[in-house]
Design an enzyme around this catalytic site. Structure first.
Site, PDB file in Angstrom:
ATOM      1  N   ALA A   1      27.557  46.458  42.421  1.00  0.00           N
ATOM      2  CA  ALA A   1      26.420  47.064  42.181  1.00  0.00           C
ATOM      3  C   ALA A   1      25.037  46.022  42.366  1.00  0.00           C
ATOM      4  CB  ALA A   1      26.586  47.587  40.840  1.00  0.00           C
TER       5      ALA A   1
ATOM      6  N   HIS B   1      28.917  37.374  33.429  1.00  0.00           N
ATOM      7  CA  HIS B   1      27.322  37.228  33.924  1.00  0.00           C
ATOM      8  C   HIS B   1      26.820  35.913  33.428  1.00  0.00           C
ATOM      9  CE1 HIS B   1      27.156  41.676  34.822  1.00  0.00           C
ATOM     10  NE2 HIS B   1      27.538  41.013  35.970  1.00  0.00           N
TER      11      HIS B   1
ATOM     12  N   PRO C   1      22.897  41.809  37.106  1.00  0.00           N
ATOM     13  CA  PRO C   1      22.106  40.691  37.673  1.00  0.00           C
ATOM     14  C   PRO C   1      22.286  40.455  39.097  1.00  0.00           C
ATOM     15  CG  PRO C   1      24.002  39.830  36.478  1.00  0.00           C
ATOM     16  CD  PRO C   1      23.960  41.310  36.357  1.00  0.00           C
TER      17      PRO C   1
END
Length: 629
Positions: free
Chosen positions: A147, A552, A597
């Site tokens: 994404a 992340h 992110p």
């Protein structure tokens, strides 16, 4: 908590502490680079000492971006040091988009993962959890769910204010978001008309290395989730690319529109230039052992090893660390930049006492609610017939279910008032965030994370918590980069994280109870957590056993202004207290901003690469040379 067979399967899938040997069900759709690239001794110098202008440590999303930008000038020489190699040599699991979510369930070839485990986690019932960290060119851009989005205007305003540098406002970093991108619209012959995304063409970039597009397949479950989000009043927004997150959208992915493959940083930033630039040198399968400093605390290069051979790479201008939120702080510490007491205990010569290195770790966690559904999902790929059809469709036309990573539609939202039974401390934590910072990203998740093999289709709505307040740290256990770092994310140890996560599970249930889903898609009752899980304590227990890290890790070498005791780098990524050493990865994030992110990682790398070029041309100034904390 009472456990159904599904919950047991989900638990074993999402909390796996080992990695699988290979991926058994992939279409053998390989695109290896071939011996002409892999064995080229000029581009792959092996264990050979070399002097270059810049040594970039880490060949992930940020490192390959920085190396590509610095080597645009043919008079500048750049060496990339990466412990892994090309993932295409090992498996096609990072090539075919439909396999992306399998990394969540441990289908990671061991050659491509560092095999890291956390310390026992109080927020996970004391369990040790595997922490996925890519060991390959492309880094986590070869492992993630692909994404791509930006973040919010308010988040970047907060970032700019806290580091005292207006160059970090959303308006000023927009060009760095767009600089990387090469957006391509949908193929109307392959993607259904009712899943056509709305996107302002001015919000994306064109002509950059990084391919972004919408997959050729829209998940049927996601089309129904969109209707449910519409029913609760969640308004459409344009692809999460405008600086505004609140609302719902189809999600952009890093996919090459022509061949349908994952567009990792290795495929987009590195492979097109590796043969064409004689000033770029790739030291793959090479471990950076430590940063070398002279007596003046100036970084002069990197000690590296390939197999049993140890050698030095000399940097005449700068060393740039891009090893990620886990290994950049590890490398700093084994190089003598860290907490002096720990370094002395491990007999590491202290270059700089910097106890903030490795602190302030933030991460995203996710969790969901599962149902059996009456539409095709990726769980059908467990069965030979649907799997063979999907393989043929992807290989022949880059279409069908394997052309999509799965989680292709989502919405950013706050917890509604009827579920906000929060403590004063949680309200205080949230009050410190900008108004455009959502509390959760609620995602259609029609992929297999341990679903039963009973012939049916299953799906989830998953929430990724956007307001993590739990803080962890990265430390070292030895002077060697060959040893695993101490990873202690401390997930779900903040009261606000627990309260918002419990409320988010209840909000997911409300979404799933919308008539458009209940009447048209869902079959039977909830299968996880299960209808017996209702109280705060029961939902909390479910979360402790079933949450998943999104891998992340960020903020472990935090950016800040002069005098900030938590800051490791200045707003240009220069490490305080030493010279000629910069960091350009997620470890420098001021905080983990809302949104997923990847886009921010590329933006930071693009911006710091520009700063490096500017400083070399016009002078670096003194901001990065502060010697006391």
């Amino acid at each position: 908590m009472a456990g159904s067979p599904f919950t047991t399967a989900l638990l074993s899938a999402w909390t796996l502490s080992t990695v699988a040997v290979g991926y058994p069900n992939g279409p053998w759709y390989q695109t290896p680079l071939g011996p002409d690239v892999v064995r080229d001794p000029t581009r792959y110098p092996g264990a050979i000492e070399k002097t270059v202008d810049y040594v970039v440590v880490g060949g992930g999303a940020s490192g390959l971006t920085v190396a590509a930008r610095l080597s645009e000038d043919p008079s500048v020489t750049v060496a990339i040091v990466e412990a892994g190699s090309f993932y295409q040599e090992v498996s096609n699991a990072s090539v075919v988009p439909g396999y992306a979510a399998d990394y969540l369930t441990g289908h990671i070839p061991p050659e491509l993962d560092w095999g890291f485990n956390t310390e026992p986690q109080a927020g996970a019932d004391g369990r040790v959890k595997h922490y996925t960290n890519a060991k390959t060119l492309g880094g986590n851009s070869a492992f993630n769910l692909m994404a791509y989005m930006t973040t919010s205007v308010g988040a970047m305003q907060k970032w700019a204010e806290e580091v005292d540098d207006d160059s970090w406002t959303y308006a000023n970093v927009t060009r760095y978001f767009q600089k990387s991108l090469n957006f391509t619209g949908i193929d109307p012959h392959k993607r259904r008309a009712n899943s056509t995304p709305e996107l302002n063409p001015a919000d994306v970039g064109y002509g950059g290395p990084l391919d972004v597009t919408y997959p050729n397949y829209a998940q049927p479950f996601s089309s129904w989730v969109k209707k449910a989000f519409d029913q609760v009043g969640m308004r459409p927004v344009g692809g999460f690319m405008s600086g505004e997150l609140f609302g719902s959208s189809w999600v952009l992915d890093t996919i090459n529109h022509t061949d349908g493959q994952r567009a990792s940083s290795a495929k987009t930033f590195l492979e097109p230039i590796l043969h064409r630039r004689e000033n770029l040198f790739l030291y793959n399968r090479t471990l950076a052992e430590r940063v070398l400093f002279d007596a003046d605390r100036t970084a002069t290069g990197v000690q590296a090893s390939r197999g049993k051979t140890v050698f030095n790479l000399t940097a005449t201008k700068e060393v740039v660390l891009t090893a990620g939120g886990l290994m950049t702080p590890q490398l700093l510490q084994v190089s003598g930049v860290g907490n002096a007491a720990l370094l002395q205990e491990l007999r590491i010569p202290v270059v700089l006492d910097a106890p903030q290195v490795g602190q302030q770790m933030e991460d995203h966690i996710s969790f969901g609610v599962a149902h059996r559904v009456d539409v095709e999902t990726n769980s059908a790929l467990k069965y030979a017939g649907p799997r063979q059809h999907a393989v043929e469709e992807f290989n022949e036309a880059q279409a069908g279910i394997l052309s999509s990573p799965g989680p292709d539609f989502g919405g950013f939202a706050d917890i509604p008032s009827e579920l906000r039974n929060f403590s004063a401390s949680t309200h205080a934590d949230l009050a410190g965030l900008p108004k455009d910072w959502p509390e959760g990203f609620f995602i259609s998740f029609p992929v297999d994370v341990g679903f039963p093999q009973d012939g049916y289709n299953y799906a989830m709505i998953v929430c990724t918590l956007m307001t993590p307040m739990s803080r962890g740290h990265i430390s070292i256990r030895s002077p060697s980069m060959h040893d695993r770092p101490v990873i202690d994310p401390r997930w779900l140890t903040s009261t606000s994280d627990v309260e918002i996560a419990v409320a988010a599970v209840r909000r997911i249930r409300q979404y799933l109870q919308m008539p458009v889903l209940e009447r048209n898609v869902l079959v039977g009752g909830e299968v996880a957590p299960g209808p017996e899980v209702q109280t705060f304590a029961e939902i909390h227990d479910y979360l402790k056993k079933n949450f998943n890290s999104m891998s992340h890790p960020a903020c472990t070498c935090r950016m800040g202004k002069k005098g900030d005791p938590d800051a490791v780098v200045d707003p240009k990524g220069r490490v305080f207290g030493v010279k000629n050493l910069r960091i350009a990865d997620a470890s420098v994030f001021r905080f983990l901003p809302p949104g997923l992110p990847l886009g921010v990682v590329y933006m930071v790398a693009e911006k710091i690469a520009d700063d490096i070029k500017h400083d070399q041309k016009h002078g670096a100034g003194e901001e990065g040379l502060r010697t006391e904390f």
